[in-house]
Design a protein around this motif. Structure first.
Motif, mmCIF file in Angstrom:
data_model
loop_
_atom_site.group_PDB
_atom_site.id
_atom_site.type_symbol
_atom_site.label_atom_id
_atom_site.label_comp_id
_atom_site.label_asym_id
_atom_site.label_seq_id
_atom_site.Cartn_x
_atom_site.Cartn_y
_atom_site.Cartn_z
ATOM 1 N N VAL A 5 -8.070 -12.694 2.199
ATOM 2 C CA VAL A 5 -9.527 -12.665 2.492
ATOM 3 C C VAL A 5 -10.333 -11.404 3.368
ATOM 4 N N HIS A 7 -13.016 -10.297 5.700
ATOM 5 C CA HIS A 7 -14.113 -11.324 6.677
ATOM 6 C C HIS A 7 -14.453 -10.169 7.836
ATOM 7 N N ALA A 18 -17.932 -16.349 10.735
ATOM 8 C CA ALA A 18 -17.288 -15.494 10.048
ATOM 9 C C ALA A 18 -18.245 -15.124 8.983
ATOM 10 N N ILE A 20 -17.498 -13.855 5.261
ATOM 11 C CA ILE A 20 -16.638 -13.709 4.013
ATOM 12 C C ILE A 20 -17.245 -12.876 2.977
ATOM 13 N N SER A 21 -16.481 -11.751 2.540
ATOM 14 C CA SER A 21 -16.853 -11.184 1.361
ATOM 15 C C SER A 21 -16.337 -11.867 -0.001
ATOM 16 N N TYR A 44 -11.288 -21.587 9.265
ATOM 17 C CA TYR A 44 -11.816 -20.605 10.309
ATOM 18 C C TYR A 44 -12.037 -21.237 11.471
ATOM 19 N N VAL A 48 -19.310 -20.440 8.683
ATOM 20 C CA VAL A 48 -19.150 -19.397 7.501
ATOM 21 C C VAL A 48 -20.242 -19.014 6.797
ATOM 22 N N TRP A 78 -15.431 -5.527 9.208
ATOM 23 C CA TRP A 78 -14.724 -6.076 8.286
ATOM 24 C C TRP A 78 -13.273 -5.839 8.624
#
Length: 93
Positions: A5, A7, A18, A20-21, A44, A48, A78
């Motif tokens: 991931v 993030h 968090a 998250i891409s 996590y 998110v 990132w």
């Protein structure tokens, strides 16, 4: 399930969450995206927000999205790592 991931962990005085891409197509279906948010929040242990990797479209709690308005995606810290995601097939029926 152990998944890679990308993030960014955001920590400010009153905020810890968090980002998250994800692939842009991931947030097209709001129901699936919300389920992913719930799963990632469990992994996590914090709120998110999903961010489309090309479009930078955000999906998550509105207060967190509003907080992110002060940053550009390149400003975020990132990092790439692996996260343990519960395997849905392991759930009892």
């Amino acid at each position: 399930m152990h998944l890679p991931v990308v993030h960014a962990m955001i920590q400010d005085d009153d905020v810890c969450f968090a980002v998250i891409s994800v692939k842009d197509g991931t947030i097209v279906d709001p129901d699936s995206a919300e389920k992913l948010v719930e799963t990632l929040q469990t992994a996590y242990q914090c709120p998110v927000v999903l961010m489309g990797e090309a479009s930078h479209k955000l999906l998550g709690r509105q207060d967190l999205i509003d907080f992110l308005d002060q940053y550009t995606p390149t400003d975020l810290p990132w990092t790439e790592s692996a996260v343990d995601i519960p395997d849905p097939s392991d759930r009892p029926s």
